[in-house]
Design a protein around this motif. Structure first.
Motif, PDB file in Angstrom:
ATOM      1  N   PRO A   1       0.918  -1.260   0.031  1.00 16.64           N
ATOM      2  CA  PRO A   1       0.151   0.181  -0.025  1.00 16.64           C
ATOM      3  C   PRO A   1       0.927   1.392   0.074  1.00 16.64           C
ATOM      4  CG  PRO A   1      -0.660  -1.518   1.649  1.00 16.64           C
ATOM      5  CD  PRO A   1       0.596  -1.997   1.232  1.00 16.64           C
ATOM      6  N   ILE A   2       0.323   2.147  -0.864  1.00 15.96           N
ATOM      7  CA  ILE A   2       1.195   3.256  -0.986  1.00 15.96           C
ATOM      8  C   ILE A   2       0.351   4.628  -0.653  1.00 15.96           C
ATOM      9  CG2 ILE A   2       2.468   5.071  -2.563  1.00 15.96           C
ATOM     10  CD1 ILE A   2       3.440   2.445  -4.173  1.00 15.96           C
ATOM     11  N   LEU A   3       0.881   5.515   0.313  1.00 14.65           N
ATOM     12  CA  LEU A   3       0.043   6.750   0.471  1.00 14.65           C
ATOM     13  C   LEU A   3       0.914   7.826  -0.010  1.00 14.65           C
ATOM     14  CD1 LEU A   3      -2.156   8.228   2.324  1.00 14.65           C
ATOM     15  CD2 LEU A   3      -0.409   8.135   4.091  1.00 14.65           C
ATOM     16  N   MET A   4       0.335   8.746  -0.861  1.00 18.31           N
ATOM     17  CA  MET A   4       0.862   9.527  -1.506  1.00 18.31           C
ATOM     18  C   MET A   4       0.847  10.955  -0.711  1.00 18.31           C
ATOM     19  SD  MET A   4       2.219   8.503  -4.531  1.00 18.31           S
ATOM     20  CE  MET A   4       2.708  10.306  -5.281  1.00 18.31           C
ATOM     21  N   LEU A   5       2.016  11.895  -0.540  1.00 22.73           N
ATOM     22  CA  LEU A   5       1.738  13.016   0.108  1.00 22.73           C
ATOM     23  C   LEU A   5       1.674  14.274  -1.040  1.00 22.73           C
ATOM     24  CD1 LEU A   5       4.473  12.757   2.863  1.00 22.73           C
ATOM     25  CD2 LEU A   5       1.889  12.162   2.906  1.00 22.73           C
ATOM     26  N   THR A   6       0.859  14.902  -1.234  1.00 26.93           N
ATOM     27  CA  THR A   6       0.695  16.044  -2.128  1.00 26.93           C
ATOM     28  C   THR A   6       0.564  17.445  -1.706  1.00 26.93           C
ATOM     29  OG1 THR A   6      -1.550  16.077  -2.387  1.00 26.93           O
ATOM     30  CG2 THR A   6      -0.774  14.319  -3.726  1.00 26.93           C
ATOM     31  N   ALA A   7       1.128  18.365  -2.643  1.00 34.42           N
ATOM     32  CA  ALA A   7       0.985  19.660  -2.194  1.00 34.42           C
ATOM     33  C   ALA A   7      -0.500  20.203  -1.935  1.00 34.42           C
ATOM     34  CB  ALA A   7       1.734  20.655  -3.130  1.00 34.42           C
ATOM     35  N   LYS A   8      -0.457  21.228  -1.452  1.00 35.57           N
ATOM     36  CA  LYS A   8      -1.934  21.926  -1.156  1.00 35.57           C
ATOM     37  C   LYS A   8      -2.790  22.300  -2.278  1.00 35.57           C
ATOM     38  CE  LYS A   8      -4.006  25.072   2.134  1.00 35.57           C
ATOM     39  NZ  LYS A   8      -4.501  26.344   1.678  1.00 35.57           N
ATOM     40  N   ASP A   9      -4.028  21.541  -2.434  1.00 38.19           N
ATOM     41  CA  ASP A   9      -4.916  22.004  -3.494  1.00 38.19           C
ATOM     42  C   ASP A   9      -4.353  21.734  -4.967  1.00 38.19           C
ATOM     43  OD1 ASP A   9      -6.639  23.107  -1.950  1.00 38.19           O
ATOM     44  OD2 ASP A   9      -5.708  24.998  -2.132  1.00 38.19           O
ATOM     45  N   ALA A  10      -3.202  20.798  -4.871  1.00 35.68           N
ATOM     46  CA  ALA A  10      -2.890  20.217  -6.284  1.00 35.68           C
ATOM     47  C   ALA A  10      -3.635  19.249  -6.771  1.00 35.68           C
ATOM     48  CB  ALA A  10      -1.257  19.803  -6.317  1.00 35.68           C
ATOM     49  N   ILE A  11      -4.735  19.420  -7.066  1.00 39.54           N
ATOM     50  CA  ILE A  11      -5.923  18.413  -7.698  1.00 39.54           C
ATOM     51  C   ILE A  11      -5.259  17.585  -8.731  1.00 39.54           C
ATOM     52  CG2 ILE A  11      -8.053  17.835  -8.491  1.00 39.54           C
ATOM     53  CD1 ILE A  11      -8.956  20.234  -6.490  1.00 39.54           C
ATOM     54  N   PRO A  12      -4.696  18.123  -9.694  1.00 36.97           N
ATOM     55  CA  PRO A  12      -3.901  17.089 -10.629  1.00 36.97           C
ATOM     56  C   PRO A  12      -3.215  16.109 -10.110  1.00 36.97           C
ATOM     57  CG  PRO A  12      -3.927  19.343 -11.474  1.00 36.97           C
ATOM     58  CD  PRO A  12      -4.340  19.343 -10.141  1.00 36.97           C
ATOM     59  N   ASP A  13      -2.227  16.654  -9.081  1.00 37.44           N
ATOM     60  CA  ASP A  13      -1.417  15.584  -8.516  1.00 37.44           C
ATOM     61  C   ASP A  13      -2.155  14.479  -7.912  1.00 37.44           C
ATOM     62  OD1 ASP A  13       0.839  16.933  -8.927  1.00 37.44           O
ATOM     63  OD2 ASP A  13       1.165  17.690  -6.879  1.00 37.44           O
ATOM     64  N   ARG A  14      -3.286  14.654  -7.196  1.00 44.56           N
ATOM     65  CA  ARG A  14      -4.071  13.712  -6.388  1.00 44.56           C
ATOM     66  C   ARG A  14      -4.370  12.446  -7.369  1.00 44.56           C
ATOM     67  NH1 ARG A  14      -8.075  17.254  -2.867  1.00 44.56           N
ATOM     68  NH2 ARG A  14      -6.663  18.912  -2.740  1.00 44.56           N
ATOM     69  N   VAL A  15      -5.106  13.244  -8.372  1.00 45.11           N
ATOM     70  CA  VAL A  15      -5.775  12.263  -9.521  1.00 45.11           C
ATOM     71  C   VAL A  15      -4.638  11.341 -10.239  1.00 45.11           C
ATOM     72  CG1 VAL A  15      -6.931  12.094 -11.848  1.00 45.11           C
ATOM     73  CG2 VAL A  15      -7.665  13.641 -10.075  1.00 45.11           C
ATOM     74  N   ALA A  16      -3.459  12.010 -10.577  1.00 49.38           N
ATOM     75  CA  ALA A  16      -2.388  11.359 -11.163  1.00 49.38           C
ATOM     76  C   ALA A  16      -1.584  10.276 -10.206  1.00 49.38           C
ATOM     77  CB  ALA A  16      -1.300  12.571 -11.539  1.00 49.38           C
ATOM     78  N   GLY A  17      -1.749  10.516  -8.956  1.00 46.50           N
ATOM     79  CA  GLY A  17      -1.174   9.697  -7.797  1.00 46.50           C
ATOM     80  C   GLY A  17      -2.046   8.437  -7.851  1.00 46.50           C
ATOM     81  N   LEU A  18      -3.443   8.599  -7.847  1.00 51.23           N
ATOM     82  CA  LEU A  18      -4.333   7.294  -7.858  1.00 51.23           C
ATOM     83  C   LEU A  18      -4.103   6.703  -9.178  1.00 51.23           C
ATOM     84  CD1 LEU A  18      -7.340   8.860  -5.962  1.00 51.23           C
ATOM     85  CD2 LEU A  18      -5.512   7.408  -4.968  1.00 51.23           C
ATOM     86  N   GLU A  19      -3.837   7.173 -10.369  1.00 48.66           N
ATOM     87  CA  GLU A  19      -3.656   6.662 -11.420  1.00 48.66           C
ATOM     88  C   GLU A  19      -2.287   5.926 -11.424  1.00 48.66           C
ATOM     89  OE1 GLU A  19      -6.401   9.560 -14.382  1.00 48.66           O
ATOM     90  OE2 GLU A  19      -4.392   9.630 -14.254  1.00 48.66           O
ATOM     91  N   ALA A  20      -1.495   6.384 -10.796  1.00 50.06           N
ATOM     92  CA  ALA A  20      -0.071   5.675 -10.944  1.00 50.06           C
ATOM     93  C   ALA A  20       0.051   4.532  -9.982  1.00 50.06           C
ATOM     94  CB  ALA A  20       0.932   6.823 -10.503  1.00 50.06           C
ATOM     95  N   GLY A  21      -0.949   4.227  -9.298  1.00 53.95           N
ATOM     96  CA  GLY A  21      -1.125   2.992  -8.485  1.00 53.95           C
ATOM     97  C   GLY A  21      -1.214   3.487  -7.122  1.00 53.95           C
ATOM     98  N   ALA A  22      -1.309   4.818  -6.550  1.00 60.42           N
ATOM     99  CA  ALA A  22      -1.212   4.944  -5.413  1.00 60.42           C
ATOM    100  C   ALA A  22      -2.621   4.441  -4.597  1.00 60.42           C
ATOM    101  CB  ALA A  22      -1.003   6.288  -5.034  1.00 60.42           C
ATOM    102  N   ASP A  23      -2.552   3.992  -3.195  1.00 64.72           N
ATOM    103  CA  ASP A  23      -3.895   3.732  -2.593  1.00 64.72           C
ATOM    104  C   ASP A  23      -4.495   4.896  -2.006  1.00 64.72           C
ATOM    105  OD1 ASP A  23      -3.615   0.546  -2.767  1.00 64.72           O
ATOM    106  OD2 ASP A  23      -1.855   1.594  -2.197  1.00 64.72           O
ATOM    107  N   ASP A  24      -3.843   5.758  -1.715  1.00 66.10           N
ATOM    108  CA  ASP A  24      -4.525   7.040  -0.943  1.00 66.10           C
ATOM    109  C   ASP A  24      -3.690   8.119  -1.080  1.00 66.10           C
ATOM    110  OD1 ASP A  24      -6.379   8.319   0.484  1.00 66.10           O
ATOM    111  OD2 ASP A  24      -6.328   7.398   2.374  1.00 66.10           O
ATOM    112  N   TYR A  25      -4.084   9.329  -0.750  1.00 64.65           N
ATOM    113  CA  TYR A  25      -3.195  10.655  -0.794  1.00 64.65           C
ATOM    114  C   TYR A  25      -3.536  11.226   0.304  1.00 64.65           C
ATOM    115  CZ  TYR A  25      -7.166  12.674  -2.630  1.00 64.65           C
ATOM    116  OH  TYR A  25      -8.574  13.267  -2.863  1.00 64.65           O
ATOM    117  N   LEU A  26      -2.735  12.244   0.623  1.00 62.35           N
ATOM    118  CA  LEU A  26      -2.994  13.045   2.033  1.00 62.35           C
ATOM    119  C   LEU A  26      -2.233  14.399   1.582  1.00 62.35           C
ATOM    120  CD1 LEU A  26      -3.881  13.174   5.082  1.00 62.35           C
ATOM    121  CD2 LEU A  26      -1.638  12.481   5.725  1.00 62.35           C
TER     122      LEU A  26
END
Ligand code: CA
Length: 226
Positions: A76-101
């Motif tokens: 399981p991978i939890l990605m840490l993304t910058a504030k309000d960087a919505i494209p990052d969150r979507v990209a993270g899940l598409e890259a195979g991350a399980d969740d983001y914070l």
């Protein structure tokens, strides 16, 4: 054994904040401050959970995530993304991350996410049959099958084979195997791994089937087709 968490984050203050908190909660924490080190550590240490920052100095977190998934690492991978960087969150899940914070976050929030990820993988780990080539391992019955042939395993043989089945095509070092199966550091003198590999091979190949457990000279062993 304690869950091992790998934290890949180049900002030292955040990495420390996370690792101290997790250590207090009883986790074993490994850290990496760039993507390359993160990848290498993930492959060598086989952590139970990965916390991965998107912004890293060399290989970015999304690429690290994608490479881990390409190598069939299911951790399981939890990605840490910058504030309000919505494209990052979507990209993270598409890259195979399980969740983001999203940064900044409260430690309790991180802990809650990690616990959820740990729980999510648990039921799958205990019940779903594992397959590789014509080999099947059933965690609920602790039996193996090669094609139609049933194979009975002792407790240690089962644990060893399960470790390989959960990390197919990966080279597992003798130290990794020893730590996972026997639970303490390997002094380098015992040949117990060789003995158990031999037991497993004789059972897995008793019907004349091709070898799946291969010796990687000077390194360890791998479950692969040739
Ligand atoms: Ca960063």
């Amino acid at each position: 054994m304690n869950d091992k968490v790998l934290v890949v984050e180049d900002e030292l203050s955040i990495a420390k904040f996370i690792s101290r908190g997790l250590q207090r909660e009883g986790y074993t924490v490994l850290t990496a401050d760039d993507g390359e080190t993160g990848l290498n550590t993930a492959f060598s240490e086989l952590p139970d959970l990965i916390i991965l920052d998107v912004m890293l100095p060399d290989i970015d977190g999304l690429t690290v995530c994608r490479r881990l998934r390409d190598a069939e690492m299911q951790t399981p991978i939890l990605m840490l993304t910058a504030k309000d960087a919505i494209p990052d969150r979507v990209a993270g899940l598409e890259a195979g991350a399980d969740d983001y914070l999203v940064k900044p976050f409260a430690f309790e929030e991180l802990l809650a996410r990690l616990r959820a990820l740990g729980r999510r993988k648990a039921p799958i780990e205990t019940s779903a049959p594992l397959t590789f080539n014509d080999l099947t391992l059933n965690p609920s019955t602790r039996m193996a099958q090669r094609g139609e042939r049933n194979i009975e395993l002792t407790a240690k043989e089962y644990e060893l084979l399960e470790l390989f089945m959960r990390h197919p095509n990966q080279v597992l070092t003798r130290d990794q195997i020893y730590e996972r199966i026997w639970g303490y550091d390997f002094g380098g003198e015992s040949n117990i791994i060789e003995v158990y590999i031999r037991y497993l091979r004789s059972k897995l190949e008793a019907g004349g089937e091709p070898r799946l457990l291969h010796t990687i000279r000077g390194v360890g062993y791998a479950l692969r087709e040739s």
